[in-house]
Scaffold this motif. Structure first.
Motif, PDB file in Angstrom:
ATOM      1  N   TYR A  38       0.859  -1.183   0.000  1.00 13.93           N
ATOM      2  CA  TYR A  38       0.000   0.000   0.000  1.00 13.93           C
ATOM      3  C   TYR A  38       0.898   1.238   0.000  1.00 13.93           C
ATOM      4  N   PHE A  39       0.602   2.177  -0.899  1.00 12.61           N
ATOM      5  CA  PHE A  39       1.406   3.400  -0.965  1.00 12.61           C
ATOM      6  C   PHE A  39       0.487   4.603  -1.114  1.00 12.61           C
ATOM      7  N   ILE A  40       1.017   5.773  -0.858  1.00 13.26           N
ATOM      8  CA  ILE A  40       0.226   6.996  -0.894  1.00 13.26           C
ATOM      9  C   ILE A  40       0.621   7.835  -2.103  1.00 13.26           C
ATOM     10  N   ARG A  41      -0.372   8.374  -2.803  1.00 14.67           N
ATOM     11  CA  ARG A  41      -0.100   9.173  -4.005  1.00 14.67           C
ATOM     12  C   ARG A  41      -0.020  10.681  -3.720  1.00 14.67           C
ATOM     13  N   GLU A  42      -0.112  11.054  -2.447  1.00 17.53           N
ATOM     14  CA  GLU A  42      -0.081  12.465  -2.058  1.00 17.53           C
ATOM     15  C   GLU A  42       0.444  12.558  -0.633  1.00 17.53           C
ATOM     16  N   GLU A  43       0.860  13.742  -0.221  1.00 18.71           N
ATOM     17  CA  GLU A  43       1.270  13.917   1.165  1.00 18.71           C
ATOM     18  C   GLU A  43       0.069  13.727   2.081  1.00 18.71           C
ATOM     19  N   ALA A  44       0.283  13.037   3.186  1.00 16.84           N
ATOM     20  CA  ALA A  44      -0.840  12.743   4.074  1.00 16.84           C
ATOM     21  C   ALA A  44      -0.344  12.405   5.473  1.00 16.84           C
ATOM     22  N   GLU A  71       2.042   9.528  11.768  1.00 16.94           N
ATOM     23  CA  GLU A  71       3.237   9.998  11.060  1.00 16.94           C
ATOM     24  C   GLU A  71       2.843  10.616   9.715  1.00 16.94           C
ATOM     25  N   LYS A  72       3.657  11.541   9.256  1.00 19.06           N
ATOM     26  CA  LYS A  72       3.423  12.128   7.937  1.00 19.06           C
ATOM     27  C   LYS A  72       4.097  11.291   6.861  1.00 19.06           C
ATOM     28  N   ALA A  73       3.442  11.166   5.721  1.00 18.90           N
ATOM     29  CA  ALA A  73       4.006  10.430   4.592  1.00 18.90           C
ATOM     30  C   ALA A  73       4.076  11.348   3.379  1.00 18.90           C
ATOM     31  N   LYS A  74       5.120  11.166   2.600  1.00 19.13           N
ATOM     32  CA  LYS A  74       5.279  11.947   1.374  1.00 19.13           C
ATOM     33  C   LYS A  74       4.681  11.183   0.192  1.00 19.13           C
ATOM     34  N   LYS A  75       4.515  11.876  -0.919  1.00 13.63           N
ATOM     35  CA  LYS A  75       3.982  11.257  -2.120  1.00 13.63           C
ATOM     36  C   LYS A  75       4.809  10.034  -2.510  1.00 13.63           C
ATOM     37  N   ASN A  76       4.138   8.938  -2.795  1.00 17.64           N
ATOM     38  CA  ASN A  76       4.716   7.653  -3.218  1.00 17.64           C
ATOM     39  C   ASN A  76       5.371   6.862  -2.084  1.00 17.64           C
ATOM     40  N   ASP A  77       5.277   7.328  -0.838  1.00 20.58           N
ATOM     41  CA  ASP A  77       5.800   6.554   0.283  1.00 20.58           C
ATOM     42  C   ASP A  77       4.995   5.272   0.473  1.00 20.58           C
ATOM     43  N   ILE A  78       5.672   4.200   0.877  1.00 21.44           N
ATOM     44  CA  ILE A  78       4.993   2.952   1.229  1.00 21.44           C
ATOM     45  C   ILE A  78       4.400   3.112   2.622  1.00 21.44           C
ATOM     46  N   LYS A 270     -12.192  14.267   2.593  1.00 18.73           N
ATOM     47  CA  LYS A 270     -11.936  13.528   1.361  1.00 18.73           C
ATOM     48  C   LYS A 270     -10.957  12.384   1.651  1.00 18.73           C
ATOM     49  N   PRO A 271     -11.252  11.169   1.203  1.00 16.09           N
ATOM     50  CA  PRO A 271     -10.338  10.045   1.438  1.00 16.09           C
ATOM     51  C   PRO A 271      -8.963  10.310   0.832  1.00 16.09           C
ATOM     52  N   ALA A 272      -7.942   9.845   1.494  1.00 17.53           N
ATOM     53  CA  ALA A 272      -6.594   9.954   0.946  1.00 17.53           C
ATOM     54  C   ALA A 272      -6.473   9.042  -0.280  1.00 17.53           C
ATOM     55  N   ASP A 273      -5.552   9.379  -1.162  1.00 18.06           N
ATOM     56  CA  ASP A 273      -5.374   8.619  -2.402  1.00 18.06           C
ATOM     57  C   ASP A 273      -4.342   7.519  -2.176  1.00 18.06           C
ATOM     58  N   VAL A 274      -4.834   6.372  -1.750  1.00 19.56           N
ATOM     59  CA  VAL A 274      -3.966   5.224  -1.432  1.00 19.56           C
ATOM     60  C   VAL A 274      -4.000   4.227  -2.588  1.00 19.56           C
ATOM     61  N   GLY A 275      -2.821   3.865  -3.085  1.00 17.57           N
ATOM     62  CA  GLY A 275      -2.713   2.876  -4.137  1.00 17.57           C
ATOM     63  C   GLY A 275      -2.252   1.531  -3.590  1.00 17.57           C
ATOM     64  N   VAL A 276      -2.500   0.462  -4.341  1.00 19.48           N
ATOM     65  CA  VAL A 276      -2.130  -0.889  -3.898  1.00 19.48           C
ATOM     66  C   VAL A 276      -1.460  -1.643  -5.055  1.00 19.48           C
TER      67      VAL A 276
END
Length: 281
Positions: A38-44, A71-78, A270-276
């Protein structure tokens, strides 16, 4: 940060997979080894990874990495990853993604509101109401906490908050004035908070000796006047603002000098943009 029972984790899985994964079964990939990421497509602000980790454990998926909630995550972080059999990975897929999407969305929105409020007044509290979608309370509260906010009330069994609707049954403000001493006597370890819809109501409640006043739907300029008058007479009373407060107007309400702002808007984040990604090993 917040405990969810084994039964609740089972429910998250069963909602999406009531029996078995028909697609994986038909494709003949059930036992193939693989990896889920699972990764994030935006800062969150991350939230829900601990629950996804518990889903992994239920499905015999080995967690290989995760970022803790808050914790904060950056774009494309796992955010979290694991290895296991293909059918188990597909069973975990959407349940985990839905949790991360919605929880991280609420946590991120909460952090934005907290940062805006703290820029105006470092000690102001951002509080959430009980108006969340039924069945999602535990995850919603965890998300708010991860973002730096706090629940206003976890339920009506734990706190005393007197609304106009209560006053209708005891004779209004006059009835409350007669009962307030008795209420404080029986709930000596709790604060007595009451709702006010005007400066006049607020002043009267302060004179009665309530511990806090929640002003509902007052305009910022009206609220500021109320805060000045009441703090002058009773400086130790807690004052809250409620009613339509969101990211766009929180600054105006914090400027009034209240101790906290109460909002429902965070539950509609708005839901965060999480990719899988699912890959064969």
């Amino acid at each position: 940060m917040l405990y969810l029972s084994s039964e609740e984790i089972d429910r998250f899985i069963k909602e999406d997979v009531p029996y078995f994964d028909l697609t994986s079964h038909l494709l003949g990939i059930r036992d193939q080894p693989g990896k889920i990421t699972y990764f994030i497509r935006e800062e969150a602000v991350v939230c829900g990874t601990e629950e996804v980790k518990k889903i992994f454990k239920k499905l015999n998926i080995e967690c290989t990495f995760y970022i803790p909630s808050g914790e904060k995550a950056k774009k494309n972080d796992i955010l979290i990853s694991g290895t296991g059999k293909a059918e188990d990975l597909h069973t975990a897929w959407k349940a985990g993604q839905n949790i991360l999407d919605h929880c991280s969305g609420i946590a991120t929105q909460t952090r934005r509101m907290v940062d805006i409020g703290n820029a105006m007044e470092p000690k102001v509290a951002v509080l959430t109401t009980r108006k969340g979608f039924p069945g999602t309370k535990a995850l919603a509260i965890k998300s708010v906490l991860a973002g730096g906010g706090y629940p206003h009330r976890l339920g009506i069994s734990e706190t005393v908050l007197i609304f106009k609707q209560h006053l209708n049954f005891i004779g209004g403000m006059d009835g409350l004035a007669e009962k307030i001493k008795e209420i404080k006597q029986y709930c000596c370890e709790k604060k007595i908070i009451a709702e006010a819809e005007s400066l006049e109501d607020g002043l009267r409640l302060a004179e009665m000796g309530v511990d806090g006043i929640q002003f509902d739907k007052l305009k910022p300029e009206e609220l500021k006047e109320a805060v000045i008058w009441i703090k002058k007479k009773t400086p130790h009373i807690s004052l809250l603002a409620a009613g339509g407060i969101n990211e766009k107007n929180i600054s105006a309400y914090v400027k009034t000098g209240v101790d906290g702002v109460v909002t429902t808007s965070l539950y509609n984040a708005k839901p965060a943009d999480v990719g899988v990604k699912l890959e064969m090993l």
